[in-house]
Write an enzyme that holds these catalytic residues in place. Sequence first.
Site, PDB file in Angstrom:
ATOM      1  N   GLU A  97       0.840  -1.205   0.000  1.00  9.01           N
ATOM      2  CA  GLU A  97       0.000   0.000   0.000  1.00  9.01           C
ATOM      3  C   GLU A  97       0.872   1.250   0.000  1.00  9.01           C
ATOM      4  O   GLU A  97       0.516   2.266  -0.601  1.00  9.01           O
ATOM      5  CB  GLU A  97      -0.965  -0.038   1.190  1.00  9.01           C
ATOM      6  CG  GLU A  97      -2.117  -1.001   0.921  1.00  9.01           C
ATOM      7  CD  GLU A  97      -2.731  -1.633   2.147  1.00  9.01           C
ATOM      8  OE1 GLU A  97      -2.461  -1.190   3.278  1.00  9.01           O
ATOM      9  OE2 GLU A  97      -3.492  -2.618   1.960  1.00  9.01           O
ATOM     10  N   GLU A 167       3.482 -11.054   0.353  1.00  6.08           N
ATOM     11  CA  GLU A 167       2.126 -10.537   0.209  1.00  6.08           C
ATOM     12  C   GLU A 167       1.823 -10.274  -1.262  1.00  6.08           C
ATOM     13  O   GLU A 167       2.136  -9.188  -1.776  1.00  6.08           O
ATOM     14  CB  GLU A 167       1.981  -9.238   0.994  1.00  6.08           C
ATOM     15  CG  GLU A 167       2.137  -9.399   2.491  1.00  6.08           C
ATOM     16  CD  GLU A 167       1.226  -8.443   3.241  1.00  6.08           C
ATOM     17  OE1 GLU A 167       0.467  -8.898   4.085  1.00  6.08           O
ATOM     18  OE2 GLU A 167       1.254  -7.232   2.950  1.00  6.08           O
ATOM     19  N   GLY A 173      -6.582  -7.698   0.872  1.00  9.25           N
ATOM     20  CA  GLY A 173      -7.885  -7.068   1.044  1.00  9.25           C
ATOM     21  C   GLY A 173      -8.900  -7.445  -0.015  1.00  9.25           C
ATOM     22  O   GLY A 173      -9.963  -6.818  -0.117  1.00  9.25           O
TER      23      GLY A 173
HETATM   24  P1  PGA Z   1      -5.533  -8.420   4.360  1.00 11.91           P
HETATM   25  O1  PGA Z   1      -4.251  -7.483   4.478  1.00 11.91           O
HETATM   26  O2  PGA Z   1      -5.356  -9.533   5.366  1.00 11.91           O
HETATM   27  O3  PGA Z   1      -6.699  -7.533   4.676  1.00 11.91           O
HETATM   28  O4  PGA Z   1      -5.571  -8.954   2.971  1.00 11.91           O
HETATM   29  C1  PGA Z   1      -2.966  -8.009   4.649  1.00 11.91           C
HETATM   30  C2  PGA Z   1      -1.941  -6.911   4.647  1.00 11.91           C
HETATM   31  O5  PGA Z   1      -2.058  -5.987   3.842  1.00 11.91           O
HETATM   32  O6  PGA Z   1      -0.983  -6.921   5.442  1.00 11.91           O
END
Ligand code: PGA
Length: 254
Positions: A97, A167, A173
């Site tokens: 992000e 990730e 998300g």
């Molecule tokens: P999420 O986020 O479990 O909501 O997919 C994980 C993260 O961004 O660390």
Amino acid sequence: MRKSMVIGNWKMHGLVKQAALLAATICDGAQYNFGVEVVLLPAFVHLPLVRDILCGSNLFWGGQNLYFGHNSAITGEISADMLVDLGCKYVLLGHSERRVLLHEDHMLIARKLLAAVNKNLKPILCVGESLADQQRGVSAEAITEQLTAIISFTGIAVFEQVVLAYEPLWAIGTGATATPEHAQATHAHIRAIIATYSIDIAEKICIIYGGSVKAANALSLFAMPDIDGGLIGGASLNAQEFLTICRYAHETCS
Ligand code: PGA
């Protein structure tokens, strides 16, 4: 034997009341020492209250970011010293992000990583391929590029202090989780990259998976040999679900 970790990334969620309730409920539920290192990453403004609640428990807390340097004229930023001063053991770095929305590049992330390690803060360094990388079939190459760019700046020795989080951006998300087999293959790839620099660090480094981890899928992910726990976003905002994920990490690590 590598330790197992479950890290709750609260992102930009919650006001004081909700953060206090969430931390207190998780702290009460986790008092039995699950044999797993559990870390909460609240927003900066909630760190003092989370520290007061978790202090004396077997849980840890950390920051979601930092900026390198200290006592500098850098408006709006937080230093490693400030996190250490609040009792943080960990700091999350290189989250997608921040890479995507705030354009953080490898060099900036590498500088932050060195700033953390210099103050004995353990970085949780995120890597992961985008949806476009996945569709083009270059996921492994994208991860190799991210890791090697950072290691070429920091050197490998500091990775003794690092936790790696795989990730995939398409899973964050979105509710779409990597299958345990895909995640395992990628974790093994990440460990192999580290092994080209140091076999010892590759064997010891904790590599956790993040991206729509929930109670419903945590057990099968954590059962994989190279998955040493999870970085949990959305599901970490629900105390009972988060505690269930911690229990599954315990069941699979012992
Ligand atoms: P999420 O986020 O479990 O909501 O997919 C994980 C993260 O961004 O660390």
